[in-house]
Scaffold this motif. Structure first.
Motif, short mmCIF file in Angstrom:
data_model
loop_
_atom_site.label_atom_id
_atom_site.label_comp_id
_atom_site.label_asym_id
_atom_site.label_seq_id
_atom_site.Cartn_x
_atom_site.Cartn_y
_atom_site.Cartn_z
N SER A 23 0.80 -1.22 0.00
CA SER A 23 0.00 0.00 0.00
C SER A 23 0.83 1.27 0.00
O SER A 23 0.29 2.36 -0.25
N SER A 24 2.13 1.19 0.28
CA SER A 24 2.94 2.41 0.21
C SER A 24 2.98 2.97 -1.22
O SER A 24 3.23 4.15 -1.42
N GLY B 79 3.02 -0.11 4.29
CA GLY B 79 2.77 -1.02 3.18
C GLY B 79 3.10 -2.43 3.57
O GLY B 79 4.08 -2.67 4.30
#
Length: 719
Positions: free
Chosen positions: A362-363, A539
């Motif tokens: 998710s980063s 992330g």
């Protein structure tokens, strides 16, 4: 009558022999005259003794940290130059005994040794064995300083000529001083002082008989007789040296018997610490920065030793068992202040900060939201969290729930996957990929819909660079490690920072920072709080294979990655746990002496429009896609106890005890009053916070639904 005598006739062969001998004599005299002339011409061309003392062999590179401390020396190492009278007699005698016992009597070349060399050359002809033989100490000095190690008659002749000239210009003591301070002893050590410090941990002026014998024995074959490589071979060779010293009368048999070679204490090999990750990355850049291959170099770098120690400690303390960790910290101008490429350089010098390519999870949404903001979306804009399918791909939220309409701020803070997918579809997946490349991602980026959840491999240093550029108000930040290079005092390179490359408009960077600081203060990155404004993003990839946290504060941007080299799952690894804790453990001391820098936008409370019993914002655990971007069947996946971004754990990553109904305890209510307390604001309840409209503040009479305690931090201000 007197008898008449006839002239005597000499035989023809005698006459010819006489002529030949006369010719040889003339040639010998002419040759001798020519040799004398050549020797004196060579003598006139020789540098002075002081010049010879100051000229090192080969290129030495000394690397300095930002404070000037020498952190590593590459290439030849030279100890202190010891004048003849400071060199221990046992060292001088040992070297003469083993290398040139007739040193004090010959004229620079040893006729006996030369005859032996010729004999060996004839014996070795045709079998590819090198020309060898009994070079004097003076010849070895000549070869070390002026010639190469190529073995042929031409080089041997030049070596002899220079040796003869040196004997005419310098005294025996001067020649021996040059030899002992310049000869190679292996391991990069030139001279007896460098060798003594390397092998015994002290200067050569304190050498004992046993230690001197070990060092003297190295010259014949430095790599073979090195005590660090083969202690038994070194001791055996030292025994030969001591026996030769007895034969030449330098020591008595009693002194030889007292030399206990097996008890010689060797200095331990220096441990390679994490600084080498940085130097291994920075030094190869010299090939493109400078064109200097002979003069010794002094390389000045950006590395901050205090930050490096803090980074090393943070990774070692927080990396899960069996996992590796990496950290990069970049200043606002691109200067790399700390770099850790693994938990232990000695066991693995592979630099995971610069070479490993792993999925960012998710980063990677940083680029999705940057593209959306540049396209005109705002943090307060709303999207609907609902089931969506894009080209056959259906993203899921880790909570197994869809929460309806929410702001982009809320979606980013809690890493809602469906909203990220919608934004990627709206702006175009190619646009997201272009944004990532614009911000410095150098690895290939796919444009499948699942790319918004971080399915393309990236380097940690590239991701850290991207976050640093956001923190730099949209101006490109290019990591660099070398600030200046000097050669013999001359500056041959100096870094010039380019601050002119604008990646996105300042307002886009400010809005992105707004979202990033919300993610740290109220969302998935709470464990990264350090008591001052922080903006960042977590992330995690599928099956907990990778955990990331990247963020910035007070002009310093730091990226952390953790995972296994074989990409096997690590139970409990999430971006919001170990990586975020490592980030905080590093950033607290790293920013301690920096002024607190508030961001242009205050942290804004995300809007919550959920039922009280819904689990909101649980992370995606890699977006439920495999490494190829294909969706994973969630019906076959057991529910996770800890989500991708640290769900259902406290600020230290520890699981919270379940409440009576088996759910996570909910001790806090998330309202603006809570936000004010967390950020240290003293705003009375039911009054607008400074700089905020009353409409944005929730009245005390209508508090928002309680959220799981793992989403919140203790109500006390962060210290």
């Amino acid at each position: 009558m007197a008898r008449r005598s006839l002239p005597s006739l000499r035989p023809t062969w005698r006459r010819r022999l006489t002529l030949a001998l006369r010719g040889i004599g003339v040639l010998f005299v002419l040759g001798l005259i020519g040799l004398i002339v050549a020797v004196y011409i060579q003598k006139a061309q020789l540098p002075s003794f002081d010049e010879l003392k100051s000229s090192p062999n080969g290129q030495m590179i000394r690397v300095h940290a930002a404070d000037g401390t020498v952190i590593v020396s590459i290439g030849p190492s030279y100890g202190e130059w010891l004048p003849y009278d400071r060199i221990p007699a046992v060292m001088r005698d040992a070297m003469v005994a083993v290398e040139d016992r007739r040193f004090r009597s010959h004229i620079g070349v040893d006729p006996i040794g030369m005859m032996r060399a010729v004999k060996l050359a004839v014996a070795n002809h045709g079998n590819e064995k090198r020309f060898q033989g009994a070079s004097t100490i003076t010849q070895q000095v000549a070869r070390t300083i002026f010639l190469s190690n190529k073995y042929d008659l031409g080089r041997k002749s030049r070596e002899a000529l220079i040796a003869l000239a040196m004997e005419r210009k310098f005294s025996k003591d001067q020649i021996l001083e040059l030899y002992l301070n310049k000869v190679y002893f292996g391991g990069g050590a030139y001279g007896i002082d460098a060798a003594s410090r390397k092998f015994f941990g002290h200067g050569a002026d304190h050498l004992t008989l046993s230690e001197a014998a070990v060092i003297a024995g190295l010259v014949k074959a430095p790599s073979h007789y090195s005590p660090t490589a083969d202690a038994d071979a070194a001791v055996g060779r030292a025994g030969v040296v001591i026996q030769l010293m007895v034969e030449t009368g330098k020591i008595t048999p009693a002194q030889a018997a007292s030399a206990d070679l097996k008890r010689v204490a060797l200095a331990p090999e220096p441990k390679q610490n994490s600084v080498r990750y940085f130097t291994d990355w920075a030094l190869p850049q010299l090939d493109t920065l400078i064109d200097e291959s002979s003069r010794p170099l002094e390389v000045w770098t950006t590395l901050d030793l205090n930050m490096q120690r803090a980074a090393d400690a943070a990774i070692r303390a927080n990396a899960p068992a069996g996992a590796q960790g990496a950290l990069v910290s970049i200043d606002r101008d691109g200067a790399v202040r700390a770099m850790v490429g693994g938990t232990d350089y000695v066991t693995s010098n592979y630099n995971r900060a610069t070479k490993a390519a792993r999925q960012p999870g998710s980063s990677f949404k940083l680029f999705v939201y940057l593209a959306a903001l540049e396209a005109g979306r705002k943090p307060e804009d709303t999207e609907v969290d609902e089931p969506i399918t894009i080209n056959g791909w259906t993203p899921h939220n880790d909570s197994r729930h869809n929460s309806g309409t929410m702001t982009l701020r809320t979606a980013f803070a809690y890493s809602v996957n469906t909203v990220a997918a919608k934004l990627g579809q709206q702006v175009g997946f190619g646009t997201v990929a272009d944004m990532a490349r614009r911000f410095g991602i150098t690895t290939p980026i796919n444009t499948y819909p699942s790319m918004v959840l971080g399915t393309s491999d990236v380097h940690l240093i590239d991701m850290t660079r991207a976050f640093a550029s956001v923190g730099n108000k949209g101006v490109a930040v290019t990591p660099y490690g070398i600030t200046k290079v000097t050669a013999n005092g001359d500056t041959i390179y100096e870094m010039q920072v380019d601050r002119s490359h604008v990646l996105v408009a300042p307002y886009v960077a400010a809005q992105m920072t707004d979202l990033l600081q919300t993610a740290v203060n109220t969302g998935t990155g709470k464990a990264a709080q350090i008591g001052r404004p922080v903006a960042g993003k977590t992330g995690t990839t599928s099956s907990n294979k990778d955990g990331w946290f990247l963020g910035f504060s007070s002009g310093l941007t730091t990226g952390v990655w953790m995972g296994r080299d074989d990409a096997k799952p690590i139970p409990g690894l999430h971006g919001g746990t170990a990586p975020a804790r490592a980030f905080a453990a590093f950033m607290k001391p790293a920013t301690a002496n920096r002024p607190i820098e508030p961001f242009e936008t205050q942290v804004t409370l995300p809007e919550f429009q959920l039922e009280p019993d819904q689990e909101f914002g649980q992370p995606d655990n890699g977006g439920f896609v495999d490494e190829n971007g294909n969706p994973i069947d969630q019906s076959a996946q057991p529910p996770t106890d800890q989500g991708d971004e640290g769900a259902q754990v406290d600020g230290d990553g520890n699981p919270l005890p379940p409440a009576g109904d088996g759910r996570v305890a909910k001790p806090e209510k998330l309202d603006q009053d809570w936000m004010d307390r967390v950020l240290g604001r003293d705003t009375p309840r039911n009054q607008p916070a400074p700089g905020r409209s009353p409409q944005r503040d929730r009245p005390a009479a209508a508090p928002p639904p309680e959220r799981p305690a793992d989403r919140f931090q203790d109500s006390r201000p962060t210290q």
